[in-house]
Enzyme design. Structure first.
Site, mmCIF file in Angstrom:
data_model
loop_
_atom_site.group_PDB
_atom_site.id
_atom_site.type_symbol
_atom_site.label_atom_id
_atom_site.label_comp_id
_atom_site.label_asym_id
_atom_site.label_seq_id
_atom_site.Cartn_x
_atom_site.Cartn_y
_atom_site.Cartn_z
ATOM 1 N N ASP A 110 0.743 -1.232 -0.015
ATOM 2 C CA ASP A 110 -0.084 0.084 -0.115
ATOM 3 C C ASP A 110 0.743 1.454 -0.084
ATOM 4 O O ASP A 110 2.201 1.112 0.382
ATOM 5 C CB ASP A 110 -0.735 0.092 1.235
ATOM 6 N N ASP B 271 -0.269 5.265 0.901
ATOM 7 C CA ASP B 271 -0.396 6.257 1.726
ATOM 8 C C ASP B 271 -0.630 5.626 3.233
ATOM 9 O O ASP B 271 -1.556 4.888 3.474
ATOM 10 C CB ASP B 271 -1.602 7.175 1.444
#
Lengths: 263, 263
Positions: free
Chosen positions: B10, B12
Site C-alpha cells: 500500500d 499512503d
C-alpha cells in the site's frame, strides 16, 4: 372518518401526476372548502417556494394559496427557528425554495465560513465542491438536516436522482446521519397539524405513497388514507412498513367515505 | 514469512504520509530489489496515472517505475477487458487516471448516449448532471463499477469526500450496488498476484489500514502485514473484520521478520 376535521394532502400522485391533474382533485378540494374542512398541501418538494407550488396547483384548476402549502423546506426552517441553539447560520445545499424558506425564517445563508446547520434538499447544482464544504462543516459540528430522503424523482426523463441520493453522499463523506424533515419523518406531520391548529385525532394524511405519506402518518400517530392514483399499489400494502387506515381508489371515494355515503 | 516472494504494498500510511516519506521506506524497497523479491504498489487511488504515482514515489526517494504501480482504475480496466460482454463503451465518473486506464485497455469513453459500463472513482468534477447520467445509464442496464468505496480522503484540508461518497449517491439514485474494484475487494489482490506471476501462498499484502488493505488480503486468502505507521492502531485489531497475519511497527521490522533476524 366522519369526525375528521383536517386533511394533510400529498401532491404528486394524489392531486396530479406530473403535469396532469387527477380528474376529481379540483372537485374534492372544493368540497373540502364548502363543507368547512381544513386542509394543507404537504409536500416533500424542497425546491419550489409555496407561491410556486400554489401557482402550479391553480394552473391545474385546484384552489390553492401559498399559505395552503407546507414544504419540507419550510419544516427545516421551522425546525431551526424553534431549535434552542442561538446560531442560525445555514450552509444550504439546495434550490430556490430552500433558501427562501430559510431566509424567511430568519436564518443567515452562508456560502463560506462557519455554519450552525447544513440544510440539504434536491439541488440540481450539486457538485463535489458543495459536498466537500457540507462534509467539512458537519465534521466541524454543524447540524446536518435533510429536507427529505426520497431516493429518486419520477419525471418525463425517467427516475432522476432525488434529494436522498445527495443526502447519501454527504452522510457517507461526513459520517453523520441527517435529521430528516420531510415524510416519512413524523416531524412534518407534527408541524402541519400544529399549523392547522387541529388535534391529531381529528386529522388524516392522504397520499399515494406507502413509504413516505402513509409511513409519516403512522410515525406521527395520525390516521392515513392511501389513494390508488399514484405510486403504491394495493398489493404493496400487506408488506409495507406502515399500513394505511383505509385504502381507497380515488379522492371521490374518500369524500364518500368521509360523508358516510359509501355504505 | 521467510518463504514470501511477492509484496503487495500500500502507499499512503505505508510508504509515505501525504507529502512526507516514512523514514525507512526507501531502504525497505531497495532491500526488496537487492534480495530479488518482487513487489507491486497497490493503491485505491483512481485519479492518478501509474506514471504520476511513480513520479511521486521517486520524488520521495522510493524507487518506482510506472509498471510497479497498480491502481484501482487499472483493476477496473482489467475487469472490463476480461469481461465476456462485447460492448466496451464506458461512461466515466472520474479523473485523469481513470480515463487513461480505460482508454489504454481499449474502452471507448462516451460522454453521451448509451454505455455498457458506468465506472466511478474519485471525481472532483462530480455534479448533479453526472449523477443523473450515471443513474439513468445504470437503470438502462449499464454495469455499475466503482474503483473504490473509501468514504473519505485524508488531506491537509481535513477528511474530504472520498470515492465511496460518490458511489453512495449513484447507488441510492439508481438502486444498484456497484461492483467494487479496489481494496477491500479480493479482486484487486487477485489481479495483482496474477500480474506478478507469483502464487498466493508466496504473496503478502502490506498496509496500514485494517478495513481496506488487510481485509482485501483476508478476502483474497493471502497473508497480511499491518504496519503501525498510518491509519489503524494496534488496539483496533481485535475488533477488525479482517485480522492481519502479523502486526509490526515498521517496514524495518518487516524486513527483520522476513529475514528471520527478529528472533
Amino acid at each position: 372518518m366522519q369526525d375528521i376535521e383536517a386533511f394533510l394532502i400529498d401532491l404528486d400522485g394524489t392531486l396530479y401526476r406530473g403535469k396532469e391533474v387527477i380528474d376529481d382533485a379540483p372537485e374534492f378540494v372544493k368540497w373540502l372548502q364548502t363543507s368547512g374542512r381544513r386542509y394543507l398541501y404537504v409536500t416533500n418538494n424542497s425546491s419550489r417556494t409555496p407561491e410556486q407550488v400554489a401557482e402550479h396547483l391553480r394552473h391545474l384548476g385546484i384552489p390553492a394559496r401559498p399559505e395552503d402549502v407546507f414544504t419540507s423546506s419550510q419544516v427545516a426552517a421551522e425546525y431551526i427557528k424553534t431549535d434552542g441553539r442561538s446560531g442560525k447560520r445555514v450552509f444550504p445545499v439546495g434550490e430556490e425554495g430552500l433558501c427562501t424558506s430559510l431566509t424567511e425564517a430568519g436564518c443567515e445563508i452562508v456560502e463560506d465560513g462557519p455554519a450552525d446547520y447544513v440544510v440539504q434538499g434536491i439541488d440540481r447544482g450539486f457538485s463535489y465542491e458543495k459536498l466537500k464544504k457540507a462534509s467539512l462543516l458537519i465534521q466541524s459540528g454543524a447540524t446536518f438536516i435533510s429536507t427529505n430522503v426520497d431516493k429518486a424523482l419520477p419525471t418525463e426523463e425517467g427516475l432522476l436522482p432525488g434529494s436522498g441520493s445527495l443526502a447519501a453522499a454527504i452522510r457517507t463523506a461526513s459520517g453523520e446521519e441527517p435529521l430528516v424533515m420531510g415524510k416519512p419523518a413524523a416531524r412534518m406531520i407534527d408541524f402541519a397539524v400544529e399549523r392547522l391548529g387541529v388535534s391529531k385525532e381529528r386529522s388524516v394524511v392522504v397520499g399515494d405513497n406507502l413509504e413516505t405519506d402513509i409511513l409519516a402518518g403512522v410515525n406521527a400517530g395520525v390516521r392515513t388514507v392511501l389513494v390508488l392514483t399514484g405510486f403504491s399499489k394495493e398489493e404493496h400494502v400487506a408488506t409495507a412498513q406502515g399500513r394505511p387506515t383505509v385504502v381507497l381508489r380515488s379522492l371521490t371515494d374518500l369524500r364518500r367515505h368521509v360523508e358516510g355515503t359509501d355504505k
